[in-house]
Design a protein around this motif. Structure first.
Motif, PDB file in Angstrom:
ATOM      1  N   THR A  71      12.829   6.984 -10.638  1.00 52.27           N
ATOM      2  CA  THR A  71      13.443   6.372  -9.456  1.00 52.27           C
ATOM      3  C   THR A  71      12.384   5.915  -8.461  1.00 52.27           C
ATOM      4  O   THR A  71      12.481   4.820  -7.904  1.00 52.27           O
ATOM      5  N   VAL A  72      11.367   6.736  -8.251  1.00 54.39           N
ATOM      6  CA  VAL A  72      10.283   6.363  -7.332  1.00 54.39           C
ATOM      7  C   VAL A  72       9.545   5.134  -7.854  1.00 54.39           C
ATOM      8  O   VAL A  72       9.212   4.223  -7.086  1.00 54.39           O
ATOM      9  N   TYR A  73       9.303   5.072  -9.151  1.00 56.59           N
ATOM     10  CA  TYR A  73       8.614   3.908  -9.715  1.00 56.59           C
ATOM     11  C   TYR A  73       9.448   2.642  -9.570  1.00 56.59           C
ATOM     12  O   TYR A  73       8.910   1.578  -9.240  1.00 56.59           O
ATOM     13  N   ILE A  74      10.741   2.729  -9.789  1.00 55.77           N
ATOM     14  CA  ILE A  74      11.613   1.556  -9.651  1.00 55.77           C
ATOM     15  C   ILE A  74      11.662   1.089  -8.199  1.00 55.77           C
ATOM     16  O   ILE A  74      11.576  -0.114  -7.914  1.00 55.77           O
ATOM     17  N   VAL A  75      11.773   2.028  -7.281  1.00 54.74           N
ATOM     18  CA  VAL A  75      11.767   1.667  -5.853  1.00 54.74           C
ATOM     19  C   VAL A  75      10.416   1.073  -5.470  1.00 54.74           C
ATOM     20  O   VAL A  75      10.345   0.104  -4.695  1.00 54.74           O
TER      21      VAL A  75
ATOM     22  N   LEU B  42       0.823  -1.211   0.000  1.00 54.34           N
ATOM     23  CA  LEU B  42       0.000   0.000   0.000  1.00 54.34           C
ATOM     24  C   LEU B  42       0.859   1.264   0.000  1.00 54.34           C
ATOM     25  O   LEU B  42       0.532   2.247  -0.685  1.00 54.34           O
ATOM     26  N   ALA B  43       1.952   1.256   0.750  1.00 53.23           N
ATOM     27  CA  ALA B  43       2.838   2.426   0.782  1.00 53.23           C
ATOM     28  C   ALA B  43       3.476   2.660  -0.583  1.00 53.23           C
ATOM     29  O   ALA B  43       3.582   3.812  -1.040  1.00 53.23           O
ATOM     30  N   ALA B  44       3.885   1.592  -1.253  1.00 55.56           N
ATOM     31  CA  ALA B  44       4.485   1.739  -2.577  1.00 55.56           C
ATOM     32  C   ALA B  44       3.457   2.249  -3.578  1.00 55.56           C
ATOM     33  O   ALA B  44       3.759   3.122  -4.407  1.00 55.56           O
ATOM     34  N   MET B  45       2.252   1.729  -3.503  1.00 58.17           N
ATOM     35  CA  MET B  45       1.202   2.189  -4.419  1.00 58.17           C
ATOM     36  C   MET B  45       0.863   3.654  -4.162  1.00 58.17           C
ATOM     37  O   MET B  45       0.691   4.427  -5.107  1.00 58.17           O
ATOM     38  N   PHE B  46       0.762   4.041  -2.897  1.00 57.66           N
ATOM     39  CA  PHE B  46       0.458   5.425  -2.572  1.00 57.66           C
ATOM     40  C   PHE B  46       1.581   6.353  -3.032  1.00 57.66           C
ATOM     41  O   PHE B  46       1.321   7.436  -3.564  1.00 57.66           O
ATOM     42  N   GLY B  47       2.833   5.941  -2.834  1.00 59.20           N
ATOM     43  CA  GLY B  47       3.964   6.764  -3.267  1.00 59.20           C
ATOM     44  C   GLY B  47       3.982   6.961  -4.769  1.00 59.20           C
ATOM     45  O   GLY B  47       4.179   8.079  -5.259  1.00 59.20           O
ATOM     46  N   ALA B  48       3.765   5.892  -5.514  1.00 62.48           N
ATOM     47  CA  ALA B  48       3.744   6.000  -6.977  1.00 62.48           C
ATOM     48  C   ALA B  48       2.559   6.834  -7.442  1.00 62.48           C
ATOM     49  O   ALA B  48       2.677   7.642  -8.370  1.00 62.48           O
ATOM     50  N   PHE B  49       1.410   6.664  -6.798  1.00 58.01           N
ATOM     51  CA  PHE B  49       0.235   7.461  -7.147  1.00 58.01           C
ATOM     52  C   PHE B  49       0.481   8.945  -6.880  1.00 58.01           C
ATOM     53  O   PHE B  49       0.145   9.796  -7.701  1.00 58.01           O
ATOM     54  N   ALA B  50       1.072   9.251  -5.728  1.00 57.91           N
ATOM     55  CA  ALA B  50       1.312  10.646  -5.362  1.00 57.91           C
ATOM     56  C   ALA B  50       2.269  11.308  -6.343  1.00 57.91           C
ATOM     57  O   ALA B  50       2.050  12.448  -6.760  1.00 57.91           O
ATOM     58  N   VAL B  51       3.325  10.601  -6.721  1.00 56.38           N
ATOM     59  CA  VAL B  51       4.288  11.173  -7.668  1.00 56.38           C
ATOM     60  C   VAL B  51       3.630  11.387  -9.020  1.00 56.38           C
ATOM     61  O   VAL B  51       3.856  12.402  -9.684  1.00 56.38           O
ATOM     62  N   ASN B  52       2.795  10.456  -9.436  1.00 54.93           N
ATOM     63  CA  ASN B  52       2.134  10.574 -10.729  1.00 54.93           C
ATOM     64  C   ASN B  52       1.052  11.660 -10.708  1.00 54.93           C
ATOM     65  O   ASN B  52       0.962  12.475 -11.622  1.00 54.93           O
ATOM     66  N   TYR B  53       0.233  11.686  -9.689  1.00 49.03           N
ATOM     67  CA  TYR B  53      -0.896  12.605  -9.629  1.00 49.03           C
ATOM     68  C   TYR B  53      -0.453  14.055  -9.457  1.00 49.03           C
ATOM     69  O   TYR B  53      -0.965  14.955 -10.112  1.00 49.03           O
ATOM     70  N   TYR B  54       0.479  14.287  -8.537  1.00 51.48           N
ATOM     71  CA  TYR B  54       0.909  15.649  -8.241  1.00 51.48           C
ATOM     72  C   TYR B  54       2.044  16.131  -9.133  1.00 51.48           C
ATOM     73  O   TYR B  54       2.368  17.309  -9.121  1.00 51.48           O
ATOM     74  N   GLY B  55       2.660  15.234  -9.886  1.00 53.20           N
ATOM     75  CA  GLY B  55       3.736  15.629 -10.786  1.00 53.20           C
ATOM     76  C   GLY B  55       4.954  16.182 -10.064  1.00 53.20           C
ATOM     77  O   GLY B  55       5.577  17.125 -10.524  1.00 53.20           O
ATOM     78  N   VAL B  56       5.273  15.588  -8.938  1.00 53.29           N
ATOM     79  CA  VAL B  56       6.377  16.063  -8.106  1.00 53.29           C
ATOM     80  C   VAL B  56       7.712  15.687  -8.735  1.00 53.29           C
ATOM     81  O   VAL B  56       7.914  14.560  -9.142  1.00 53.29           O
ATOM     82  N   GLY B  57       8.614  16.633  -8.806  1.00 54.56           N
ATOM     83  CA  GLY B  57       9.984  16.354  -9.212  1.00 54.56           C
ATOM     84  C   GLY B  57      10.189  16.216 -10.707  1.00 54.56           C
ATOM     85  O   GLY B  57       9.265  16.255 -11.511  1.00 54.56           O
ATOM     86  N   ALA B  58      11.458  16.034 -11.040  1.00 54.04           N
ATOM     87  CA  ALA B  58      11.856  15.849 -12.434  1.00 54.04           C
ATOM     88  C   ALA B  58      11.563  14.414 -12.869  1.00 54.04           C
ATOM     89  O   ALA B  58      11.204  13.559 -12.056  1.00 54.04           O
ATOM     90  N   TYR B  59      11.744  14.158 -14.155  1.00 51.26           N
ATOM     91  CA  TYR B  59      11.456  12.822 -14.679  1.00 51.26           C
ATOM     92  C   TYR B  59      12.356  11.756 -14.063  1.00 51.26           C
ATOM     93  O   TYR B  59      11.903  10.648 -13.791  1.00 51.26           O
ATOM     94  N   TRP B  60      13.626  12.071 -13.826  1.00 50.76           N
ATOM     95  CA  TRP B  60      14.516  11.079 -13.232  1.00 50.76           C
ATOM     96  C   TRP B  60      14.048  10.719 -11.818  1.00 50.76           C
ATOM     97  O   TRP B  60      14.178   9.579 -11.394  1.00 50.76           O
TER      98      TRP B  60
END
Length: 61
Positions: free
Chosen positions: A39-43, A17-35
């Motif tokens: 990295t968040v998706y791989i982790v 659940l934590a991994a899914m929430f982290g990936a969702f948050a990065v995707n939804y909010y567009g946080v950070g650069a593409y790299w």
């Protein structure tokens, strides 16, 4: 040892659940650069794999 065996699947589900929430948050909010997103998706994939093993590990033997 029995108490630890009962908690392990719960911790696995929390990791998933934590991994899914982290990936969702990065995707939804567009946080950070593409790299950073990649990295968040791989982790997240690695964390989901560990959580899957912890959740579905067979303790019957």
């Amino acid at each position: 040892m029995v108490d630890r065996e009962q908690r392990t699947p719960f911790y696995g589900i929390l990791l998933i659940l934590a991994a899914m929430f982290g990936a969702f948050a990065v995707n939804y909010y567009g946080v950070g650069a593409y790299w950073f997103r990649i990295t968040v998706y791989i982790v997240a994939v690695a964390v989901v794999a560990v959580g899957f093993v912890m959740t579905f590990r067979d303790y019957s033997h």
